[in-house]
Design a protein around this motif. Structure first.
Motif, short mmCIF file in Angstrom:
data_model
loop_
_atom_site.label_atom_id
_atom_site.label_comp_id
_atom_site.label_asym_id
_atom_site.label_seq_id
_atom_site.Cartn_x
_atom_site.Cartn_y
_atom_site.Cartn_z
N TYR A 89 0.83 -1.22 0.00
CA TYR A 89 0.00 0.00 0.00
C TYR A 89 0.86 1.26 0.00
O TYR A 89 0.60 2.20 -0.75
N ALA A 90 1.89 1.28 0.84
CA ALA A 90 2.67 2.51 1.03
C ALA A 90 3.44 2.90 -0.23
O ALA A 90 3.54 4.09 -0.55
N ILE A 91 4.00 1.93 -0.95
CA ILE A 91 4.82 2.25 -2.13
C ILE A 91 4.01 2.96 -3.21
O ILE A 91 4.40 4.04 -3.68
N PRO A 92 2.86 2.42 -3.64
CA PRO A 92 2.09 3.17 -4.65
C PRO A 92 1.49 4.47 -4.12
O PRO A 92 1.36 5.44 -4.86
N VAL A 93 1.12 4.49 -2.83
CA VAL A 93 0.60 5.74 -2.25
C VAL A 93 1.65 6.83 -2.34
O VAL A 93 1.35 7.98 -2.72
N TRP A 94 2.88 6.50 -2.00
CA TRP A 94 3.94 7.52 -2.04
C TRP A 94 4.24 7.94 -3.48
O TRP A 94 4.24 9.13 -3.80
N TRP A 95 4.48 6.98 -4.35
CA TRP A 95 4.93 7.33 -5.70
C TRP A 95 3.82 7.92 -6.57
O TRP A 95 4.09 8.77 -7.42
N LEU A 96 2.60 7.47 -6.39
CA LEU A 96 1.52 7.92 -7.27
C LEU A 96 0.64 9.00 -6.65
O LEU A 96 -0.03 9.74 -7.37
N GLU A 97 0.65 9.09 -5.33
CA GLU A 97 -0.21 10.08 -4.67
C GLU A 97 0.58 11.27 -4.16
O GLU A 97 0.17 12.42 -4.31
N PHE A 98 1.74 11.02 -3.55
CA PHE A 98 2.46 12.11 -2.89
C PHE A 98 3.76 12.52 -3.58
O PHE A 98 4.15 13.67 -3.53
N ASN A 99 4.44 11.59 -4.20
CA ASN A 99 5.74 11.94 -4.75
C ASN A 99 5.63 12.98 -5.86
O ASN A 99 6.40 13.93 -5.92
N ALA A 100 4.65 12.83 -6.72
CA ALA A 100 4.54 13.74 -7.85
C ALA A 100 3.82 15.04 -7.50
O ALA A 100 4.12 16.09 -8.04
#
Length: 517
Positions: free
Chosen positions: A486-497
């Motif tokens: 859960y955390a990896i896609p949340v970070w890269w797709l929700e918060f990183n960009a």
């Protein structure tokens, strides 16, 4: 003009790294203390026996009511100190510290007198173990009264975003207390020794906190005679009153359900319901630990009228709260049945529907945790107090009405319905009117982040469906794998960009206002 310190020191106030460190430390503190409680509680009950542990539980129940004499002033110190730090007003910061120290010293004296009266009354009852209970009340009550003054330095460090320091100090205290409990009880000492242990294990933490405040904020002059400013004192009490009402409302919402269950369902059901509500409270504490670090940032941005930065911080915090709450709610629903069965036994699985219902209610609250911080940070605590006490009263009335016909589930539904009305519908309206943040903008954030979070939960659901077994190793492995998935896609797709840039932008705008030459 108020004295200042070099800009290099002030840059710490808006350090994203410091916020991340503080948030992580708070979550780690919650996890470690929960694990300590998980292992120490059954050990303590076994070593002390039911009667001795009952004395300890009764004493802690009495002492728990001392917190009401905080009068909401801890929140007032935290918020107004953050304002003073944001404005670089060191004179006002010293006034706040001095006034709060004197107020809490007075409260401590009242608690000392109350402790003597309470312990004396218990001793004169002459029932079984009254002498031991009176001694425990005296020791713990005196310690609690004296430690009331430590709320000021703790609040000061948190206002300066030193959440990592306060978190690690509390972890140290918890570890010392756990180690001491094992040593004391293995040496066959009783409940009075535990009371003394709680006194001595608090000393290192208090010493560290005072030293850290003195080092970070020398202009506060904490070891000199505290200032008394009437206007500052009035300001603290004006803020603290609504906060106290909110604290009473929280007590009604979270602690009267067990009384309702005991009256209408039975004592056995109380134990079952308490297990469910305790697990759900860890949910609440976890989100508070994660997003609560934004509170001083919001206060500082308000203090310098950085409205654009305030709004960016608000929406960024809302997205963090929503994404985090979604995962924890999923975990409560997907894993709590097996966990309760392993922890307490198969006889307690009847509490699972209660956990599901309460988790939904708490999700509606915790996903909006940033808006509550924003209301406090903008000094609109009265609006939130009115909302909170209204929900608490509706919760109490509905739980009482539904307890007899529907049992524990009825009490839980009595919590869910007011949460839907007050958190899901009315709170966004209050935020729009008070903070001038449009419901439409909030709804877009919720819809976008909510849909993404739901999509990111598909993989954890697959992991749970195929790998979960009713064993502790399986629960642990599934939890870790699901969190990573859960955390990896949340970070890269929700918060990183997008999200991380917005968070950083909110702090950059505050820096420009605060530290411009």
């Amino acid at each position: 003009m108020a004295a200042t310190v070099p800009n290099l020191e002030h840059r710490k106030y808006f350090s994203l790294k410091k916020l991340a460190r503080g948030s992580g430390s708070r979550v780690l503190r919650m996890v470690i203390l929960a694990l300590i409680g998980f292992f120490i509680m059954p050990f303590t009950v076994h070593k002390l026996g039911s009667e001795q542990y009952g004395i300890w539980a009764i004493a802690m129940s009495f002492i728990g009511y001392y917190s009401f004499l905080d009068l909401g002033l801890s929140g007032a110190v935290f918020t107004h100190m953050a304002y003073a730090f944001g404005q670089e007003d060191h004179d006002e910061a010293r006034n706040i510290y001095g006034a709060a120290t004197r107020i809490f010293a007075g409260v401590g004296l009242v608690l000392l007198a109350a402790t003597v009266v309470l312990a004396g009354g218990v001793y004169l009852l002459h029932y079984s173990h009254s002498r031991e209970l009176a001694i425990v009340l005296l020791i713990v009550g005196f310690s609690t009264a004296i430690s009331f003054g430590m709320r000021v330095p703790f609040g000061t460090l948190n206002a300066g975003q030193h959440f990592d320091i306060t978190a690690w100090v509390l972890i140290l205290t918890g570890l010392l207390r756990a180690l001491g409990t094992v040593i004391v009880l293995n040496a066959h000492y009783g409940v009075v020794a535990l009371a003394w242990l709680s006194v001595f294990t608090a000393i290192p933490a208090n010493a560290i906190i005072l030293w850290k405040v003195h080092r970070e904020y020398p202009f506060l002059k904490i070891f000199s005679w505290p200032r008394w400013n009437r206007l500052t004192t009035r300001k603290l009490f004006n803020f603290g009153g609504p906060v106290l009402i909110g604290q009473i409302a929280d007590r009604i919402r979270f602690q009267t359900d067990t009384l309702t269950v005991s009256f209408f369902v039975g004592l056995t059901a109380v134990t079952h319901y308490s297990i469910g509500s305790t697990l759900v409270m860890y949910y609440v504490d976890g989100i508070d630990a994660l997003v609560g670090v934004l509170m001083p940032v919001l206060s500082m941005q308000k203090s310098v009228s950085d409205h654009a930065g305030f709004e960016r911080s608000y929406f960024s915090g809302t997205r963090v709260a929503l994404a985090s709450s979604a995962f924890i709610a999923f975990g409560m629903i997907a894993w709590s049945r097996d966990f309760v069965t392993l922890w307490m036994g198969a006889a307690f699985t009847d509490v699972y529907p209660v956990i599901v219902i309460l988790s939904i209610a708490v999700f509606l609250e915790t996903s909006q945790a940033t808006s509550v911080n924003a209301l406090y940070a903008s000094l609109h605590q009265k609006a939130y107090a009115a909302l909170n006490i209204s929900e608490a009263l509706a919760n109490l009335v509905l739980s009482l009405a539904l307890a007899r016909p529907y049992g524990m589930i009825g009490v839980a539904v009595g919590t869910l319905i007011p949460s839907i009305v007050f958190r899901g519908i009315l709170q966004p309206i209050v935020v729009q009117r008070v903070l001038n943040i449009k419901i439409r903008d909030t709804a877009i954030i919720y819809l976008r982040t909510g849909l993404r979070s739901a999509a990111f939960l598909v993989v954890p659901w697959i992991i749970t469906h195929f790998l979960l077994r009713p064993t502790y190793p399986s629960l642990f492995a599934v939890g870790i794998l699901s969190a990573l998935a859960y955390a990896i896609p949340v970070w890269w797709l929700e918060f990183n960009a997008v999200g991380a840039h917005k968070i950083a932008a909110s702090f950059r705008s505050a820096r420009r206002l605060l530290f411009a030459d």
